[in-house]
Design an enzyme around this catalytic site. Structure first.
Site, PDB file in Angstrom:
ATOM      1  N   PHE A 105      42.168  41.892  37.686  1.00 46.16           N
ATOM      2  CA  PHE A 105      41.398  43.034  37.262  1.00 46.16           C
ATOM      3  C   PHE A 105      40.490  43.492  38.152  1.00 46.16           C
ATOM      4  CE2 PHE A 105      37.499  45.133  35.224  1.00 46.16           C
ATOM      5  CZ  PHE A 105      38.093  45.952  34.431  1.00 46.16           C
ATOM      6  N   GLN A 106      40.602  44.877  38.530  1.00 43.24           N
ATOM      7  CA  GLN A 106      39.980  45.635  39.471  1.00 43.24           C
ATOM      8  C   GLN A 106      40.092  45.131  40.994  1.00 43.24           C
ATOM      9  OE1 GLN A 106      35.877  46.323  38.048  1.00 43.24           O
ATOM     10  NE2 GLN A 106      36.750  48.429  36.971  1.00 43.24           N
ATOM     11  N   LYS A 155      33.449  37.904  44.790  1.00 44.21           N
ATOM     12  CA  LYS A 155      32.314  37.550  43.999  1.00 44.21           C
ATOM     13  C   LYS A 155      31.755  36.155  44.078  1.00 44.21           C
ATOM     14  CE  LYS A 155      31.458  38.464  38.958  1.00 44.21           C
ATOM     15  NZ  LYS A 155      32.183  38.736  37.690  1.00 44.21           N
TER      16      LYS A 155
END
Ligand SMILES: Cc1ncc(C[n+]2csc(CCOP(=O)(O)OP(=O)(O)O)c2C)c(N)n1
Lengths: 555, 149
Positions: A105-106, A155
């Protein structure tokens, strides 16, 4: 860890926008009160704000964005900074390192998407890389020929705990800095200028980036050589100096273009010599016998014009090295300078102010009288940009900010806010056309939220003026999709965002509106309804040589 | 005049190095005609040999543009005669007369598969010869170049 490193680099402002992939960063922001984070309303706004900040104070602008759409929204802003050599560090969140390559996602390939518009970029997948990478990024962004550097941080790296380490001394094998001046070449250049019959110096952004304005003026005066600037070089040489040729290029002043086209020695300092400067390359400065090029980036040598004397060096050091070698100046120099004065008389800047409609120059001249050479003007792109460049006598560097290389519409508003963060002590004027203004108008919220004392001047001609002018003049007069009569009511728009505004349609209302803008603390907007047929002059028709410039019709 | 520059690059062994090098070449309107990559003498660095067509740009622009990349540690321009430039070809040929190829300097790898190395023209001539014998499959490397001692 990232935030600490930013503090260590002396960062004061961060312009950013949060999202899934940079949440760990935002979680800890409040623990670092020295980092002031400005929440923008679109990531492009963040990049332009950081850009305006950097151009106004010389420190690198810092940007945060999340992965995927957040990071990709930065691309235009990075490109703008890259083309104009503006120092910037963008830190983007990336999906966790275990997710990279799985179309998470993204997830997007931010390094791939930005590598042609950044000076350098890093993908950080391990925490132990981080201190070195951040330190290197600031070094690379701010040294040599400055530019934007992007750090894409996975992240999981943002969340990882690690020992605090201070990065080692920098050792970047593939990063070379050119500073050393070849003294032989410098003295050859100085003698070439002094001995020339018709010398000209053109100065670009590099002169401003290297703070070489005093050295430029000393050399010009010693060698009795007139100096013009590029659009981005405006401020490198005082416009009101007797040796000033003002702006060069295909929308430059008539006397500048005459001087360039008749010069026998042309020195170009801190500039790329692009097509906007040369117009038709084959006919650029055709009488020159000796081209001298000074630039810190060696790849600029011969990229467009092959120099006879080249100095790959910092402009300040190169110019300082030349002046002592100037020696006696060619005895007929007075003739050349009076020839230029004659051209100045013959081809003055002028505009038509007799048709009863408000002219953009009326507005700018009034603003200039108030600014007293101590206000920053941030222009957008289009006619408004060139009017703001020509109808203002910038006598100091850093007072005129615009997107020259990329020509990015929507630059002015966010960049002017960034400039105000950088220089709260100076008045800041944002000058934009109504077309470019709406491209980033959402950043008005930032102006209101921080009560930034920025005065926004819209030169509203109800059309994409520059494109309309090109269509009228060079594309058979067919006006194709340039009509902007369906723009919002800018006074109401401003009020909706919470800032005061006025509309001005007549000459006699210009001064009262500007008075009101100056009296108001905080942001203020004036919608100047200008002559929709007003054009930019001089202009060199597309594909023609600099000799063939068109002038404004008689006033 | 030849538009081809032969460059030997020492580059960082980083995930983005090849993208950046090829991106810089494409963005400037240059075109890669030959490439070979392998480890270099320095740990953590690779040796990249490139044949690049510089198009309308000045010949030296290729080197200068590549030198701007932080991943590129060093660029050496090896265009010209004073170099050894070797290419390798491996071919599976449709002939039983492998010996004829061996007489030309080829080495048999197995059965009808041979290898040959040489300067660009020699490799070209060898491949022409292969065509006469019939080629089942052929693979050819980019150049590996070194200045003559
Ligand atoms: C993002 C972007 N899109 C398109 C252009 C092409 N362009 C250059 S000037 C111009 C017209 C600008 O119109 P406006 O903002 O109203 O300013 P004016 O020229 O009327 O002062 C356009 C469309 C551009 N420079 N940037």
């Amino acid at each position: 860890m990232i935030l600490e490193a930013l503090e260590r680099e002396g960062v004061e402002y961060v312009f950013g926008y949060p999202g899934g992939a940079n949440l760990p960063l935002y979680q800890h922001l409040h623990e670092h009160p020295r980092l002031k984070h400005i929440l923008v309303r679109h990531e492009q706004g963040a990049a332009h704000m950081a850009d305006g900040y950097a151009r106004a104070c010389g420190k690198p602008g810092v940007v945060f964005a999340t992965s995927g759409p957040g990071a990709l929204n930065l691309v235009t802003g990075l490109c703008t900074a890259y083309m104009d050599s503006v120092p910037m560090v963008a830190i983007t969140g990336q999906v966790a390192s275990t997710q990279v390559g799985r179309d998470a996602f993204q997830e997007s390939d931010v390094i791939g998407a930005t590598s042609s518009v950044t000076k350098h970029s890093y993908l950080v997948t391990k925490i132990d890389q981080l201190p070195r990478v951040i330190h290197e990024a600031f070094h690379i962004a701010t040294t040599g020929r400055p530019g934007p550097v992007l750090i894409d941080v996975c992240k999981d790296v943002q969340q990882a705990e690690a020992e605090r380490v201070t990065p080692d001394r920098l050792q970047i094998a593939g990063y070379r800095l050119n500073g050393h001046v070849d003294l032989g070449e410098a003295s050859r250049a100085a003698r070439a200028l002094a001995e020339a019959e018709r010398p000209v110096i053109l100065a670009g952004h590099g002169v401003i980036l290297s703070h070489a304005e005093p050295q430029l003026q000393e050399l010009a005066e010693a060698a009795a050589t007139p100096v013009g600037t590029t659009l981005l070089g405006i401020g490198a040489f005082p416009v009101r100096h007797p040796l000033s040729l003002h702006m060069t290029g295909f929308m430059g002043t008539g006397w500048n273009l005459k001087a360039v086209q008749n010069a026998d020695v042309l020195m170009m300092v801190g500039m790329r010599v692009d097509d906007r400067v040369t117009a038709r390359l084959a006919d650029f400065a055709p009488r020159v016998k000796t081209f001298i090029h000074v630039d810190i980036d060696g790849s600029e040598m011969g990229k467009n014009v092959r120099p006879h004397i080249e100095l790959v060096a910092d402009a300040k050091q190169a110019l300082a090295a030349m002046t002592p070698h100037v020696g006696p100046v060619q005895k007929d120099r007075g003739r050349w300078l009076s020839q230029i004065d004659a051209w100045r008389e013959e081809h003055p800047l002028r505009y038509k102010h007799s048709n009863g409609r408000l002219q953009p120059q009326d507005v700018l001249l009034d603003m200039y009288r108030r600014a007293d050479n101590r206000a920053i003007v941030v222009a957008d792109v289009g006619q408004n940009q060139i009017w703001a460049a020509l109808w203002w006598n910038y006598d100091r560097p850093g007072l005129f900010i615009n997107s020259g290389g990329a020509g990015t519409m929507g630059f002015a508003l966010p960049a002017s806010l960034g400039a105000k963060f950088a220089r709260p002590d100076l008045p800041v004027w944002c000058v934009a056309g109504e077309g470019g203004f709406v491209m980033t108008a959402q950043e008005l919220s930032v102006a209101v939220e921080h009560q930034l004392d920025v005065k926004i001047v819209i030169l509203n001609n109800f059309s994409l003026g520059m494109v309309r002018q090109f269509q009228d003049d060079f594309y058979g007069g067919v006006r194709s999709h340039v009509d902007l009569t369906h723009s919002p009511d800018f006074v109401k728009l401003a009020e909706a965002y919470g800032l005061p505004a006025r509309r001005v349609e007549r000459l006699e209302d210009v001064a009262p509106a500007l008075d009101a803008a100056e009296r108001t603390r905080g942001p203020f907007l004036v919608d100047f309804r200008i002559d929709p047929e007003a054009n930019v002059y001089p202009i060199v028709p597309l594909g023609k040589s600099l000799n063939e410039f068109w002038e404004a019709p008689e006033a | 005049m030849s538009q081809i520059r032969v460059l030997s690059l020492e580059v960082e062994d980083a995930p983005n190095t090849l993208t950046k090098v090829s991106g810089a070449i494409r963005r400037r309107g240059f075109h890669v005609r030959g490439i070979s990559v392998g480890p270099s003498r320095h740990a953590g660095r690779f040796r990249l040999t490139l044949q690049v067509d510089h198009g309308h740009a000045e010949a030296d622009q290729v080197r200068k543009q590549l030198e701007r990349l932080v991943e590129v540690v060093e660029v050496e321009d090896l265009t010209g005669d004073e170099v050894h430039s070797r290419e390798l070809v491996v071919a599976n040929v449709a002939t039983s007369d492998v010996d004829a190829l061996v007489r030309l300097g080829a080495k048999v790898l197995s059965g009808t598969t041979v290898e040959f190395s040489g300067e660009r023209d020699e490799v070209g001539a060898f491949i022409d010869e292969l065509h006469r014998h019939g080629i089942v499959d052929v693979a050819r490397s980019g150049p590996v170049v070194m200045r003559r001692a």
